[in-house]
Each structure stands twice: as C-alpha cells, then as structure tokens.
Design a protein around this motif. Structure first.
Motif, PDB file in Angstrom:
ATOM      1  N   ASP A 169      28.110  17.017  49.099  1.00  0.00           N
ATOM      2  CA  ASP A 169      29.051  17.404  48.060  1.00  0.00           C
ATOM      3  C   ASP A 169      29.407  18.877  48.237  1.00  0.00           C
ATOM      4  OD1 ASP A 169      28.820  14.901  47.075  1.00  0.00           O
ATOM      5  OD2 ASP A 169      27.596  15.430  45.336  1.00  0.00           O
ATOM      6  N   VAL A 170      30.635  19.194  47.882  1.00  0.00           N
ATOM      7  CA  VAL A 170      31.099  20.583  47.953  1.00  0.00           C
ATOM      8  C   VAL A 170      31.109  21.149  46.541  1.00  0.00           C
ATOM      9  CG1 VAL A 170      33.000  22.106  48.602  1.00  0.00           C
ATOM     10  CG2 VAL A 170      32.545  20.033  49.948  1.00  0.00           C
ATOM     11  N   GLU A 171      30.645  22.376  46.409  1.00  0.00           N
ATOM     12  CA  GLU A 171      30.648  23.027  45.097  1.00  0.00           C
ATOM     13  C   GLU A 171      31.605  24.207  45.111  1.00  0.00           C
ATOM     14  OE1 GLU A 171      27.179  23.767  42.072  1.00  0.00           O
ATOM     15  OE2 GLU A 171      27.246  25.487  43.451  1.00  0.00           O
ATOM     16  N   VAL A 172      32.508  24.218  44.136  1.00  0.00           N
ATOM     17  CA  VAL A 172      33.430  25.336  43.951  1.00  0.00           C
ATOM     18  C   VAL A 172      33.150  25.950  42.594  1.00  0.00           C
ATOM     19  CG1 VAL A 172      35.842  26.020  43.629  1.00  0.00           C
ATOM     20  CG2 VAL A 172      35.235  24.416  45.458  1.00  0.00           C
ATOM     21  N   ILE A 173      32.906  27.245  42.572  1.00  0.00           N
ATOM     22  CA  ILE A 173      32.636  27.958  41.322  1.00  0.00           C
ATOM     23  C   ILE A 173      33.774  28.941  41.050  1.00  0.00           C
ATOM     24  CG2 ILE A 173      31.031  29.424  40.047  1.00  0.00           C
ATOM     25  CD1 ILE A 173      28.809  28.434  41.865  1.00  0.00           C
ATOM     26  N   VAL A 174      34.315  28.885  39.844  1.00  0.00           N
ATOM     27  CA  VAL A 174      35.413  29.757  39.423  1.00  0.00           C
ATOM     28  C   VAL A 174      34.880  30.803  38.464  1.00  0.00           C
ATOM     29  CG1 VAL A 174      37.657  29.864  38.271  1.00  0.00           C
ATOM     30  CG2 VAL A 174      37.083  27.886  39.692  1.00  0.00           C
ATOM     31  N   TYR A 175      35.278  32.055  38.687  1.00  0.00           N
ATOM     32  CA  TYR A 175      34.867  33.158  37.823  1.00  0.00           C
ATOM     33  C   TYR A 175      36.104  33.704  37.109  1.00  0.00           C
ATOM     34  CZ  TYR A 175      30.676  32.932  40.723  1.00  0.00           C
ATOM     35  OH  TYR A 175      29.548  32.495  41.384  1.00  0.00           O
ATOM     36  N   PRO A 176      36.493  33.094  35.985  1.00  0.00           N
ATOM     37  CA  PRO A 176      37.765  33.452  35.336  1.00  0.00           C
ATOM     38  C   PRO A 176      37.824  34.888  34.837  1.00  0.00           C
ATOM     39  CG  PRO A 176      36.465  31.995  33.938  1.00  0.00           C
ATOM     40  CD  PRO A 176      35.789  32.026  35.264  1.00  0.00           C
ATOM     41  N   GLY A 177      36.678  35.521  34.644  1.00  0.00           N
ATOM     42  CA  GLY A 177      36.669  36.892  34.153  1.00  0.00           C
ATOM     43  C   GLY A 177      36.775  37.933  35.245  1.00  0.00           C
ATOM     44  N   GLU A 178      36.782  37.498  36.511  1.00  0.00           N
ATOM     45  CA  GLU A 178      36.822  38.443  37.623  1.00  0.00           C
ATOM     46  C   GLU A 178      38.179  38.385  38.340  1.00  0.00           C
ATOM     47  OE1 GLU A 178      33.446  38.738  40.207  1.00  0.00           O
ATOM     48  OE2 GLU A 178      32.129  37.745  38.745  1.00  0.00           O
ATOM     49  N   GLN A 179      39.106  39.180  37.860  1.00  0.00           N
ATOM     50  CA  GLN A 179      40.422  39.242  38.477  1.00  0.00           C
ATOM     51  C   GLN A 179      40.337  40.059  39.764  1.00  0.00           C
ATOM     52  OE1 GLN A 179      43.325  40.671  35.663  1.00  0.00           O
ATOM     53  NE2 GLN A 179      42.854  39.103  34.144  1.00  0.00           N
ATOM     54  N   ILE A 180      40.889  39.516  40.844  1.00  0.00           N
ATOM     55  CA  ILE A 180      40.786  40.217  42.127  1.00  0.00           C
ATOM     56  C   ILE A 180      42.116  40.807  42.597  1.00  0.00           C
ATOM     57  CG2 ILE A 180      38.776  38.903  42.890  1.00  0.00           C
ATOM     58  CD1 ILE A 180      40.618  37.164  44.579  1.00  0.00           C
ATOM     59  N   MET A 181      43.239  40.273  42.125  1.00  0.00           N
ATOM     60  CA  MET A 181      44.530  40.785  42.565  1.00  0.00           C
ATOM     61  C   MET A 181      45.650  40.102  41.795  1.00  0.00           C
ATOM     62  SD  MET A 181      45.137  38.725  46.169  1.00  0.00           S
ATOM     63  CE  MET A 181      46.691  39.569  46.465  1.00  0.00           C
ATOM     64  N   THR A 182      46.852  40.629  41.951  1.00  0.00           N
ATOM     65  CA  THR A 182      48.066  39.975  41.455  1.00  0.00           C
ATOM     66  C   THR A 182      48.945  39.668  42.654  1.00  0.00           C
ATOM     67  OG1 THR A 182      47.995  41.133  39.330  1.00  0.00           O
ATOM     68  CG2 THR A 182      50.119  40.209  40.003  1.00  0.00           C
ATOM     69  N   GLY A 201      53.518  37.440  40.994  1.00  0.00           N
ATOM     70  CA  GLY A 201      53.151  37.865  39.645  1.00  0.00           C
ATOM     71  C   GLY A 201      51.939  37.144  39.092  1.00  0.00           C
ATOM     72  N   THR A 202      51.444  36.130  39.806  1.00  0.00           N
ATOM     73  CA  THR A 202      50.280  35.367  39.349  1.00  0.00           C
ATOM     74  C   THR A 202      48.999  36.194  39.521  1.00  0.00           C
ATOM     75  OG1 THR A 202      51.301  33.259  39.934  1.00  0.00           O
ATOM     76  CG2 THR A 202      48.908  33.271  39.685  1.00  0.00           C
ATOM     77  N   VAL A 203      48.194  36.241  38.474  1.00  0.00           N
ATOM     78  CA  VAL A 203      46.891  36.907  38.545  1.00  0.00           C
ATOM     79  C   VAL A 203      45.900  35.960  39.214  1.00  0.00           C
ATOM     80  CG1 VAL A 203      44.970  37.874  37.228  1.00  0.00           C
ATOM     81  CG2 VAL A 203      47.332  38.328  36.521  1.00  0.00           C
ATOM     82  N   ILE A 204      45.254  36.437  40.282  1.00  0.00           N
ATOM     83  CA  ILE A 204      44.295  35.631  41.033  1.00  0.00           C
ATOM     84  C   ILE A 204      42.879  36.035  40.630  1.00  0.00           C
ATOM     85  CG2 ILE A 204      43.491  34.959  43.333  1.00  0.00           C
ATOM     86  CD1 ILE A 204      46.390  34.121  42.716  1.00  0.00           C
ATOM     87  N   VAL A 205      42.042  35.039  40.348  1.00  0.00           N
ATOM     88  CA  VAL A 205      40.653  35.314  39.977  1.00  0.00           C
ATOM     89  C   VAL A 205      39.716  34.803  41.073  1.00  0.00           C
ATOM     90  CG1 VAL A 205      41.208  35.166  37.522  1.00  0.00           C
ATOM     91  CG2 VAL A 205      40.329  33.141  38.700  1.00  0.00           C
ATOM     92  N   LYS A 206      38.500  35.282  41.032  1.00  0.00           N
ATOM     93  CA  LYS A 206      37.518  34.953  42.059  1.00  0.00           C
ATOM     94  C   LYS A 206      37.094  33.491  41.988  1.00  0.00           C
ATOM     95  CE  LYS A 206      32.800  36.128  43.525  1.00  0.00           C
ATOM     96  NZ  LYS A 206      31.610  36.972  43.234  1.00  0.00           N
ATOM     97  N   SER A 207      36.971  32.856  43.135  1.00  0.00           N
ATOM     98  CA  SER A 207      36.373  31.526  43.238  1.00  0.00           C
ATOM     99  C   SER A 207      35.715  31.429  44.604  1.00  0.00           C
ATOM    100  CB  SER A 207      37.412  30.413  43.052  1.00  0.00           C
ATOM    101  OG  SER A 207      38.414  30.481  44.042  1.00  0.00           O
TER     102      SER A 207
END
Length: 462
Positions: A40-53, A402-408
């Motif tokens: 199985d593959v695990e993907v974790i999203v960190y919505p509070g960690e913005q990395i770029m626009t 213009g989309t804000v990209i967050v860490k995953s």
C-alpha cells in the motif's frame, strides 16, 4: 607465448563481460523497487504547511498541422473549445510552422498566415506568445548543414531586429497585444561541430538587438531567451547512470548567454524526458522515475541566474515527454509528472509542442503514443480528446496560476502527489495499480482510500 596470448585474451574477454553485466545491472534499477510495488502507498497531506504559490501558465504551440482542414467545422469548434478552456497561452512561430514566409524580402511582409493564427488566439482570449524563428532566406547564413534552420548572418542582426519590431508594430496597429516573445528557437544554427560547443556569445548579440527593438515598440512585452534545449541524458547516456545535472557543455553555454545578455524577462529552456539519441531499453515501469530530473534542472537554472538576474523566472518553452513507442496513458502520466515538477521547481510557463495529433495510423495504442492533446482533424469526427488533454484540464481547473501549494509526501516514488488547500492530485507512474491511503495531518479520521489504475492521474477534494 601462444598460450600466454590465449590466456590474456580470455582475461580481457572475462573483464569485458563483467563490466557489461555490471553496467546492465545498473542501467535500469527498477529491481530496487520491486519489494514496494505490491505494498500500500501512503500519502500524507500537511494543510498547514504552505510551500509556494503556483505561477505556472499552460501553453501549447500550434504548427503547420494544426487546423489544416478548416472545412470540418464541427471538429474545429471542438478543438478551439479545448484551447480556450484548458490553456492560458497559445504560441506561434513567426515563420513556417503554419506562418509561411512572413518577410520574403527586405521591407516586404506577408502576414496572411501569421494573422490567421494570431487573430485566432486573440479571439479565444489566450495570451499570445510569438517565437522569432526561423529567419528569411535573405538573412540566412550560407550553411548547407543547417539548411532552413541556419541562423541569421551577423551582418543581418540589425535587419532581424527591424523585422522583430515590424511584427510587433503590425499587431499593435491591429489592437492585439502580444504577451511575450521568444528570441529564436532551440539555439538553431549556433552549434559549432568544430569546437564541440554552443556559440551563445554569438546568439546573445542577436538576442540583445531583438530585445531592444521589441521594447522600443512595446515595453510591456516580455522578451526572453535563449530557448536552448537542456539535455536529460547528454550524449545519449542512460538516465539511470546520470544524476540529472546539466551537462558541462550546456551549463557553460548558458553561463555565456547570461553574462552577455543585457536584459532578460524570462529564461527560456527546452526539455524532454527522453532524448532521441538515448537508445537505452528502458522498462515501462522505470522510465517515469526520471521526471524528477526537472527539479534538478530548475535548481541549476536559478543558481546560474542568481548573481545577475535573481528575479527572472524560468520558462519551459517546449516540453515533450516520450516521443515514440510507449502507451498513450504512460505518455499522459509522464507529462503530468513533468508539469508537476516544473510547477514545484518554480517555473512560470510550460508549453507543449503541437496540440493536434499528426493523424498517423494507430493500430495499437500500447505501442504508439499520440503526441497531441486531441486527434487529427481529418473529418468532423476529428478533435477527439486524447489522454494528454486531461493533463491540461486538471492543471487548469484545479491548480491554475495563483494556487497555494501545501506540503504532501508519498511513501512510493512512483505515486506522486500535488496538493493545494482544497485538492489533491495523485499520479501513478507505473503500469501496476496502486492502493493509496491518503491522510490529512492533524485531522482525525481523515484517511481516504484511493485506487489508482495503471498510469492514472486522479484529482479529488479533501
């Protein structure tokens, strides 16, 4: 002595066999990942960690094959709707590739074919990008080895500048704004076989003249270069044996251009996933590993620009994935991954060469990947969507500029994620289906199971 010679020959053969086996083992390291393919593959999203626009604009360059059968109005309307909905910019060469001979002789212009393209782009509401290439025969160097791709003669650089200004002035009078201009294409005609290097000090003189000429007519237009192809696997070297770093030849050429360019609005490069001269037999389940090299190239471009042009963005003015015998869904997954790496690398523009497929007979979609976004317009049944159109659609609809990209992060390098504050894109870069567990960090009971088919790209809201 005879037996000594035989013994030495046997030792040399044994050593050659050993080296061949060692090289073969390292050329395609897909075996290193076999243990993880079934997990199985695990993907974790960190919505509070913005990395770029994201600032990435999507573009495609029309060619002489595009809209070559205007009588099929239903198919033409479909194709136009795709370009209007799923691109930000449309690009066009100012000579050939559908534009004809715009400047057949000094001070004589024929804008008939170029007008038809530029006016189409204007009607569709897309930003218009022109590529100043090729040059008219009367300006061209007498170089039989380059043919129509020969560079302008040095004594014609000023005339090339006048032509550039006249083209911009022509559309300014029509009330059509040109968004950006590439000066020349793929540094055609500037390779010295004798010296074994690019002559970008020569090209930079042409660029500086064209830059000033265009800005004198319309200072708002973005002008850039050198539109140089930065190789993925220099000299056809297997990518598994390559770090992704620029070759010394390409790096030195780009340094020369940067040092001599007086001004620069964008730094234009050209990228493929696989080079035409790379004959290595890549396995379908390993070839897309090397899309990550694009991040390395972007980092190196920024390093080269940092001293003189620290704020100048990188534009990928021609981006192609796999031109050849690969399945069409693999081609689309590869293009999506390349777009992802360009976006994360900070690119502000990416262009795919010709949106309309060439129309070659395709009896086996597993073997021949179409290069276009939609099928050839050879009847009113033409302009049917191809898998790469879905790539443009998903980036334009869910990850526009213009989309804000967050860490995953993903536990498997062959399942890539791109995440905004609302959407997650997953890309399966292998032929094996993937069972993906997506978790949102800091949110209880947030796990979502996503099934990815072979080479599938999927976007969903979280």
């Amino acid at each position: 002595m005879k037996y000594d010679s035989i013994l030495i020959s046997m030792m040399i053969l044994s050593l050659a066999l050993f080296l061949t086996m060692s090289c073969s083992a390292s050329e395609d390291s897909i075996d290193d990942n076999q243990d993880s393919l079934g997990k199985d593959v695990e993907v974790i999203v960190y919505p509070g960690e913005q990395i770029m626009t994201s600032k990435l604009l999507l573009s495609t360059t029309l060619t002489h094959r595009s809209f070559s059968n205007p009588q099929y109005t239903e198919a033409v309307a479909r194709a136009e709707s795709y370009l209007e909905q799923y691109t930000d910019c449309l690009a066009q060469f100012t000579m050939d590739w559908g534009a004809g001979n715009t400047n057949p002789s000094k001070n004589v212009y024929n804008f008939k074919y170029l007008d038809s393209r530029v006016e189409l782009y204007y009607r569709l509401g897309r930003k218009i990008v022109l590529t100043l290439c090729r040059c008219p025969e009367w300006m061209r160097r007498d170089d039989a080895s380059k043919g129509v791709d020969a560079a302008p003669r040095v004594d014609m650089y000023e005339e090339f500048g006048h032509m550039s200004a006249d083209i911009i002035r022509h559309y300014k009078k029509k009330g059509i704004d040109i968004f950006a201009v590439n000066v020349w294409s793929e540094t055609r005609g500037y390779w010295s076989k004798e010296l074994g290097r690019w002559l970008l000090e020569d090209y930079a003189d042409l660029y500086n003249i064209a830059y000033d000429s265009i800005k004198n007519v319309d200072p708002k237009i973005k002008v850039g270069g050198p539109f140089m192809h930065v190789e993925s696997s220099p000299k056809g070297k297997n990518m598994a044996l390559w770090s992704g770093e620029m070759s010394s030849t390409d790096k030195e050429a780009l340094k020369v251009f940067i040092n001599k360019a007086r001004k620069l609005d964008f730094f234009a490069i050209d990228r493929n996933l696989k080079e035409n001269n790379d004959m290595s037999p890549y396995h379908m389940d390993s070839i897309l590993r090397y899309t990550q090299f694009n991040e390395v190239i972007h980092r190196q471009c920024r390093e080269l620009l940092s001293a003189k042009f620290p704020n100048v963005p990188v534009w990928v003015v021609d981006n192609q994935c796999l031109k050849g015998h690969f399945p069409e869904d693999l081609e689309a997954a590869g293009l999506a991954s390349m777009f992802r790496w360009h976006l994360l690398g900070g690119a502000e523009f990416v262009d795919k060469w010709h949106p309309e497929d060439e129309g070659k007979e395709r009896t086996d979609p597993e073997q021949i990947a179409p290069e276009g976004m939609y099928t050839h317009i050879d009847s009113n049944n033409g302009a049917k969507p191809l898998p790469t159109l879905e790539v443009f659609k998903n980036f334009k609809n869910y990850f526009p500029t213009g989309t804000v990209i967050v860490k995953s992060i993903s536990s498997n390098e062959f399942v890539e994620s791109l995440t905004s504050t609302k959407h997650i894109m997953l890309i399966n870069k292998q032929s094996t289906p993937k069972h993906v567990k997506v978790k949102i960090e800091g949110v209880e009971n947030s796990q979502k199971i996503v099934e990815l088919k072979r080479y599938e790209m999927k976007v969903f809201t979280y």
